[in-house]
Design a protein around this motif. Structure first.
Motif, PDB file in Angstrom:
ATOM      1  N   MET A 149       0.857  -1.183   0.000  1.00 22.74           N
ATOM      2  CA  MET A 149       0.000   0.000   0.000  1.00 22.74           C
ATOM      3  C   MET A 149       0.899   1.241   0.000  1.00 22.74           C
ATOM      4  SD  MET A 149      -2.798  -1.219   2.857  1.00 22.74           S
ATOM      5  CE  MET A 149      -3.627   0.372   3.029  1.00 22.74           C
ATOM      6  N   VAL A 150       0.374   2.320  -0.578  1.00 18.67           N
ATOM      7  CA  VAL A 150       1.135   3.565  -0.617  1.00 18.67           C
ATOM      8  C   VAL A 150       0.271   4.663  -0.020  1.00 18.67           C
ATOM      9  CG1 VAL A 150       2.337   5.222  -2.066  1.00 18.67           C
ATOM     10  CG2 VAL A 150       2.257   2.826  -2.734  1.00 18.67           C
ATOM     11  N   THR A 151       0.827   5.401   0.947  1.00 21.34           N
ATOM     12  CA  THR A 151       0.023   6.420   1.618  1.00 21.34           C
ATOM     13  C   THR A 151       0.675   7.790   1.568  1.00 21.34           C
ATOM     14  OG1 THR A 151      -1.188   6.943   3.643  1.00 21.34           O
ATOM     15  CG2 THR A 151       1.022   6.071   3.918  1.00 21.34           C
ATOM     16  N   VAL A 152      -0.123   8.814   1.915  1.00 21.09           N
ATOM     17  CA  VAL A 152       0.383  10.180   2.009  1.00 21.09           C
ATOM     18  C   VAL A 152       0.397  10.635   3.464  1.00 21.09           C
ATOM     19  CG1 VAL A 152      -0.552  10.767  -0.252  1.00 21.09           C
ATOM     20  CG2 VAL A 152      -1.889  11.280   1.776  1.00 21.09           C
ATOM     21  N   CYS A 153      -0.065   9.762   4.390  1.00 21.26           N
ATOM     22  CA  CYS A 153      -0.378  10.245   5.735  1.00 21.26           C
ATOM     23  C   CYS A 153       0.428   9.507   6.807  1.00 21.26           C
ATOM     24  CB  CYS A 153      -1.869  10.053   5.992  1.00 21.26           C
ATOM     25  SG  CYS A 153      -2.366  10.462   7.664  1.00 21.26           S
ATOM     26  N   PRO A 154       1.134  10.250   7.681  1.00 20.90           N
ATOM     27  CA  PRO A 154       1.895   9.621   8.776  1.00 20.90           C
ATOM     28  C   PRO A 154       1.028   8.785   9.714  1.00 20.90           C
ATOM     29  CG  PRO A 154       2.593  11.890   8.501  1.00 20.90           C
ATOM     30  CD  PRO A 154       1.399  11.703   7.610  1.00 20.90           C
ATOM     31  N   MET A 155      -0.190   9.274  10.000  1.00 23.32           N
ATOM     32  CA  MET A 155      -1.071   8.538  10.909  1.00 23.32           C
ATOM     33  C   MET A 155      -1.517   7.215  10.273  1.00 23.32           C
ATOM     34  SD  MET A 155      -2.730   9.343  13.855  1.00 23.32           S
ATOM     35  CE  MET A 155      -3.305   7.998  14.824  1.00 23.32           C
ATOM     36  N   CYS A 156      -1.907   7.264   9.000  1.00 25.77           N
ATOM     37  CA  CYS A 156      -2.319   6.048   8.298  1.00 25.77           C
ATOM     38  C   CYS A 156      -1.169   5.054   8.248  1.00 25.77           C
ATOM     39  CB  CYS A 156      -2.735   6.370   6.858  1.00 25.77           C
ATOM     40  SG  CYS A 156      -4.170   7.438   6.718  1.00 25.77           S
ATOM     41  N   GLN A 157       0.048   5.547   7.940  1.00 26.59           N
ATOM     42  CA  GLN A 157       1.207   4.657   7.842  1.00 26.59           C
ATOM     43  C   GLN A 157       1.428   3.971   9.174  1.00 26.59           C
ATOM     44  OE1 GLN A 157       4.403   4.142   8.947  1.00 26.59           O
ATOM     45  NE2 GLN A 157       4.987   2.739   7.312  1.00 26.59           N
ATOM     46  N   MET A 158       1.383   4.773  10.237  1.00 29.59           N
ATOM     47  CA  MET A 158       1.612   4.264  11.595  1.00 29.59           C
ATOM     48  C   MET A 158       0.573   3.191  11.959  1.00 29.59           C
ATOM     49  SD  MET A 158       3.014   5.264  14.736  1.00 29.59           S
ATOM     50  CE  MET A 158       2.554   5.009  16.422  1.00 29.59           C
ATOM     51  N   ASN A 159      -0.700   3.476  11.705  1.00 28.12           N
ATOM     52  CA  ASN A 159      -1.740   2.519  12.079  1.00 28.12           C
ATOM     53  C   ASN A 159      -1.636   1.221  11.279  1.00 28.12           C
ATOM     54  OD1 ASN A 159      -3.103   3.649  14.233  1.00 28.12           O
ATOM     55  ND2 ASN A 159      -4.467   4.854  12.952  1.00 28.12           N
ATOM     56  N   VAL A 160      -1.542   1.344   9.957  1.00 27.73           N
ATOM     57  CA  VAL A 160      -1.532   0.148   9.114  1.00 27.73           C
ATOM     58  C   VAL A 160      -0.246  -0.658   9.310  1.00 27.73           C
ATOM     59  CG1 VAL A 160      -1.525  -0.685   6.724  1.00 27.73           C
ATOM     60  CG2 VAL A 160      -3.100   1.143   7.408  1.00 27.73           C
ATOM     61  N   ASP A 161       0.861   0.031   9.518  1.00 30.65           N
ATOM     62  CA  ASP A 161       2.154  -0.651   9.643  1.00 30.65           C
ATOM     63  C   ASP A 161       2.409  -1.120  11.081  1.00 30.65           C
ATOM     64  OD1 ASP A 161       4.825  -1.430   8.883  1.00 30.65           O
ATOM     65  OD2 ASP A 161       5.564   0.387   9.838  1.00 30.65           O
ATOM     66  N   ALA A 162       2.455  -0.172  12.011  1.00 28.40           N
ATOM     67  CA  ALA A 162       2.886  -0.513  13.371  1.00 28.40           C
ATOM     68  C   ALA A 162       1.827  -1.308  14.129  1.00 28.40           C
ATOM     69  CB  ALA A 162       3.252   0.759  14.129  1.00 28.40           C
ATOM     70  N   PHE A 163       0.550  -1.099  13.809  1.00 30.56           N
ATOM     71  CA  PHE A 163      -0.508  -1.824  14.514  1.00 30.56           C
ATOM     72  C   PHE A 163      -0.974  -3.064  13.739  1.00 30.56           C
ATOM     73  CE2 PHE A 163      -0.701   2.171  16.805  1.00 30.56           C
ATOM     74  CZ  PHE A 163      -0.923   1.755  18.114  1.00 30.56           C
ATOM     75  N   GLN A 164      -0.285  -3.403  12.649  1.00 31.45           N
ATOM     76  CA  GLN A 164      -0.705  -4.576  11.870  1.00 31.45           C
ATOM     77  C   GLN A 164      -0.495  -5.864  12.682  1.00 31.45           C
ATOM     78  OE1 GLN A 164       0.238  -6.465   7.515  1.00 31.45           O
ATOM     79  NE2 GLN A 164       0.091  -4.269   7.626  1.00 31.45           N
ATOM     80  N   GLY A 165       0.597  -5.916  13.463  1.00 29.57           N
ATOM     81  CA  GLY A 165       0.867  -7.083  14.304  1.00 29.57           C
ATOM     82  C   GLY A 165      -0.239  -7.288  15.327  1.00 29.57           C
ATOM     83  N   GLU A 166      -0.608  -6.204  16.025  1.00 29.01           N
ATOM     84  CA  GLU A 166      -1.667  -6.309  17.034  1.00 29.01           C
ATOM     85  C   GLU A 166      -3.018  -6.628  16.390  1.00 29.01           C
ATOM     86  OE1 GLU A 166      -2.506  -4.356  21.156  1.00 29.01           O
ATOM     87  OE2 GLU A 166      -1.603  -2.859  19.840  1.00 29.01           O
ATOM     88  N   THR A 167      -3.243  -6.064  15.203  1.00 30.11           N
ATOM     89  CA  THR A 167      -4.484  -6.358  14.477  1.00 30.11           C
ATOM     90  C   THR A 167      -4.548  -7.849  14.136  1.00 30.11           C
ATOM     91  OG1 THR A 167      -4.473  -4.121  13.554  1.00 30.11           O
ATOM     92  CG2 THR A 167      -5.837  -5.744  12.429  1.00 30.11           C
ATOM     93  N   ASN A 168      -3.439  -8.386  13.632  1.00 29.25           N
ATOM     94  CA  ASN A 168      -3.385  -9.823  13.323  1.00 29.25           C
ATOM     95  C   ASN A 168      -3.646 -10.660  14.566  1.00 29.25           C
ATOM     96  OD1 ASN A 168      -2.973 -10.145  10.522  1.00 29.25           O
ATOM     97  ND2 ASN A 168      -0.822  -9.587  10.719  1.00 29.25           N
ATOM     98  N   ARG A 169      -3.054 -10.268  15.683  1.00 28.46           N
ATOM     99  CA  ARG A 169      -3.277 -11.026  16.930  1.00 28.46           C
ATOM    100  C   ARG A 169      -4.736 -10.958  17.344  1.00 28.46           C
ATOM    101  NH1 ARG A 169       1.512  -9.241  18.664  1.00 28.46           N
ATOM    102  NH2 ARG A 169       0.707  -7.584  19.985  1.00 28.46           N
ATOM    103  N   HIS A 170      -5.334  -9.774  17.197  1.00 28.19           N
ATOM    104  CA  HIS A 170      -6.721  -9.559  17.593  1.00 28.19           C
ATOM    105  C   HIS A 170      -7.675 -10.462  16.814  1.00 28.19           C
ATOM    106  CE1 HIS A 170     -10.027  -7.175  19.298  1.00 28.19           C
ATOM    107  NE2 HIS A 170     -10.578  -7.182  18.100  1.00 28.19           N
ATOM    108  N   PHE A 171      -7.413 -10.637  15.509  1.00 24.95           N
ATOM    109  CA  PHE A 171      -8.331 -11.409  14.667  1.00 24.95           C
ATOM    110  C   PHE A 171      -7.829 -12.823  14.374  1.00 24.95           C
ATOM    111  CE2 PHE A 171      -9.418  -6.998  13.531  1.00 24.95           C
ATOM    112  CZ  PHE A 171     -10.776  -7.033  13.749  1.00 24.95           C
TER     113      PHE A 171
END
Lengths: 339, 195
Positions: free
Chosen positions: A230-252
């Motif tokens: 994925m390609v983004t323009v937004c620091p917040m989007c990058q942070m959520n999709v990238d840094a929280f992807q591990g926790e998201t995977n664990r959650h689901f």
């Protein structure tokens, strides 16, 4: 060289360091000179205005006042972060719309020896400046390593195309700017229907279940469409999709591995810069296996292996051992590639 | 969920006053009075499922003058500022800005039921007021210690990952003009409290 005033925003110095590094590599080839506002302060993100309105607008207006004071030859203030861009643009818009707000904000600024006349600077986003002022032809001309074969899902998030107080974007929900830019770099652009859906914003901090679900939708859809990243323009989007992807995977209980990079990182690569120079490697979900498609070196550490790629690697090695000695054929190497 | 009934004796004036108050406290022109109760806002909202009132219902409560129920609602705090509702609203209501206004009113009077979101905003604001810049590590660490202690162990890989990749500053950056900023914010708060 086109000259603009520049507001970086706090995340460029920490979580979005890759955005800053890559941005610096593309300015020269694009003929852009950015002049940073001296001693700028935080824009307040989406938090300050939820605590008290007038101080929040005074906080943003200090940046506008500093920019107006520094303006020399240009009065265009460029922001690269989505929340910063929107806060600056919206504040200037509302200061023009409401005399009371403008009077109160200026009274507050006066306590710091500053003043701001609404409309004295024009706030724009870097992507829109690249599309409108530099132009896609100039972008194409700067490409020395086309991103051919790389499938990318363009993801803008919310605050750039919406609410768009100055009517600068092609559409509020399906804008075309990022797609056009990525296509100009030679990438294969996926028609990504969630391109302006929410990444969860601060929900990962406040109501994690909502945040994780919004992240899951984004990476699941990008995966379904066969995007390499994925390609983004937004620091917040990058942070959520990238840094929280591990926790998201664990959650689901899922196993998504969808890298997300800034558009400036892909521009830097397409303009011939090396991965390290454009901040590749700062992402938590490694983008390098995907970037092997445009000929960048792939890391071969075992830790990066998924069960599928490991099985494929072992099978290929096994086949090599059993086979008769044959000259290498084109396509043989692909077996050891990322997929 | 309606926990307060409209008292007929209060009359239209009292009700209209709350609507006017919310609208006047919003930056720019809120157009809140123009709401036709179509529900396009809630239908466009990514976090509507977690809201105790949809935005449409919240605006009806505002119009009915039900101040306590409105300010206790979690709806504004669940708003993610995605602006889908704003660009889709047929009446051009500045929904997100109205949500900011309701948050600030609720924060001021501590009228919210759940402090997680207001505390996050307050910690953010405290950092910005102290340094002039946001301080991600301080904000996240403090917030998790207060509200998500149990999530901390699970967060460790991410925190370490961010740190080793140079994405998490260990110390806040302070602007040179922090005294100037403090003076500006002090006067802004004074003006807001006085008005």
């Amino acid at each position: 060289m086109s000259h603009y005033l520049y507001y970086p925003g706090c995340s460029m110095e920490s979580s979005a360091a890759a955005y800053r590094e890559s941005l610096e590599t593309v300015l020269g080839p694009l003929g852009i000179r950015l002049e940073e506002i001296d001693d700028w302060n935080c824009c307040g993100a989406t938090e300050y205005v939820g605590i008290s309105l007038l101080p929040a607008y005074a906080l943003i207006a200090r940046n506008l006042a500093l920019a107006a004071r520094q303006a020399d030859g240009t009065r265009t203030l460029v922001a690269a972060c989505s929340a910063c861009y929107l806060n600056l643009a919206k504040a200037d818009h509302y200061l023009q719309e409401s005399r009371t707000l403008a009077a109160n904000v200026n009274s507050a600024l006066g306590a710091g020896g500053l003043a701001y006349r609404a409309g004295s600077v024009t706030v724009r986003h870097l992507l829109e400046v690249i599309i409108t002022d530099v132009g896609l032809d100039a972008v194409r001309a700067a490409v020395s390593r086309p991103l051919s074969g790389l499938r990318v899902a363009p993801y803008l998030g919310c605050m750039v195309p919406r609410p768009d107080p100055d009517h600068r974007w092609t559409d509020h929900e399906r804008p075309r700017e990022l797609d056009l830019l990525l296509a100009a770099l030679g990438a294969e652009v996926v028609d990504y229907p969630l391109k302006t859906e929410c990444c969860g914003g601060h929900m990962t901090q406040i109501s994690p279940a909502i945040g994780f679900e919004l992240i899951r939708r984004l990476i699941a859809e990008a995966t379904r469409l066969g995007a390499d990243l994925m390609v983004t323009v937004c620091p917040m989007c990058q942070m959520n999709v990238d840094a929280f992807q591990g926790e998201t995977n664990r959650h689901f209980g899922t196993h998504y591995r969808m890298p997300i990079l800034f558009y400036t990182q892909l521009m830097g690569l397409a303009f011939g810069r090396e991965a390290r120079e454009v901040g590749i490697g700062r992402e938590l979900v490694d983008a390098r296996p995907a970037l092997a498609r445009i000929g960048l070196p792939v890391p071969s550490t075992a830790a990066e292996e998924t069960p599928e790629t490991k099985a494929a690697r072992i099978e290929a090695a096994h086949r090599r051992r059993q086979a008769l000695p044959m000259p290498p054929m084109p396509g043989d190497a692909r077996e050891e590639g990322p997929r | 969920m309606i926990v307060q009934e409209v008292v007929p004796g209060r009359g239209r004036t009292g009700n209209a006053r709350f609507l006017e108050e919310v609208s006047a406290a919003t930056a720019g022109v809120s157009r809140l009075e123009m709401c036709i109760q179509c529900g396009c806002c809630g239908g466009s909202c990514p976090s509507a499922a977690e809201m105790d009132h949809t935005p449409r219902r919240l605006f009806a409560l505002i119009r009915a003058g039900m101040r306590d129920e409105v300010l206790a609602s979690n709806t504004p705090w669940m708003c993610v500022s995605c602006y889908h509702c704003v660009v889709r609203c047929p009446q051009g209501v500045h929904v997100v800005d109205v949500m900011y206004t309701l948050k600030s009113m609720a924060a001021h009077q501590r009228a919210y039921r759940d402090a997680t979101a207001p505390d996050f905003s307050r910690t953010f604001v405290r950092n910005v007021e102290a340094y002039g810049r946001s301080f991600e590590l301080g904000l996240t660490a403090l917030h998790y210690l207060k509200h998500f202690r149990l999530r901390l162990p699970g967060m460790a890989p991410m925190g370490i990952g961010m740190m080793t990749r140079g994405r998490l500053g260990l110390r806040p950056r302070r602007i040179e003009g922090s005294d100037q900023l403090a003076a500006i914010l002090r006067r802004a708060k004074g003006l807001e409290d006085g008005s």
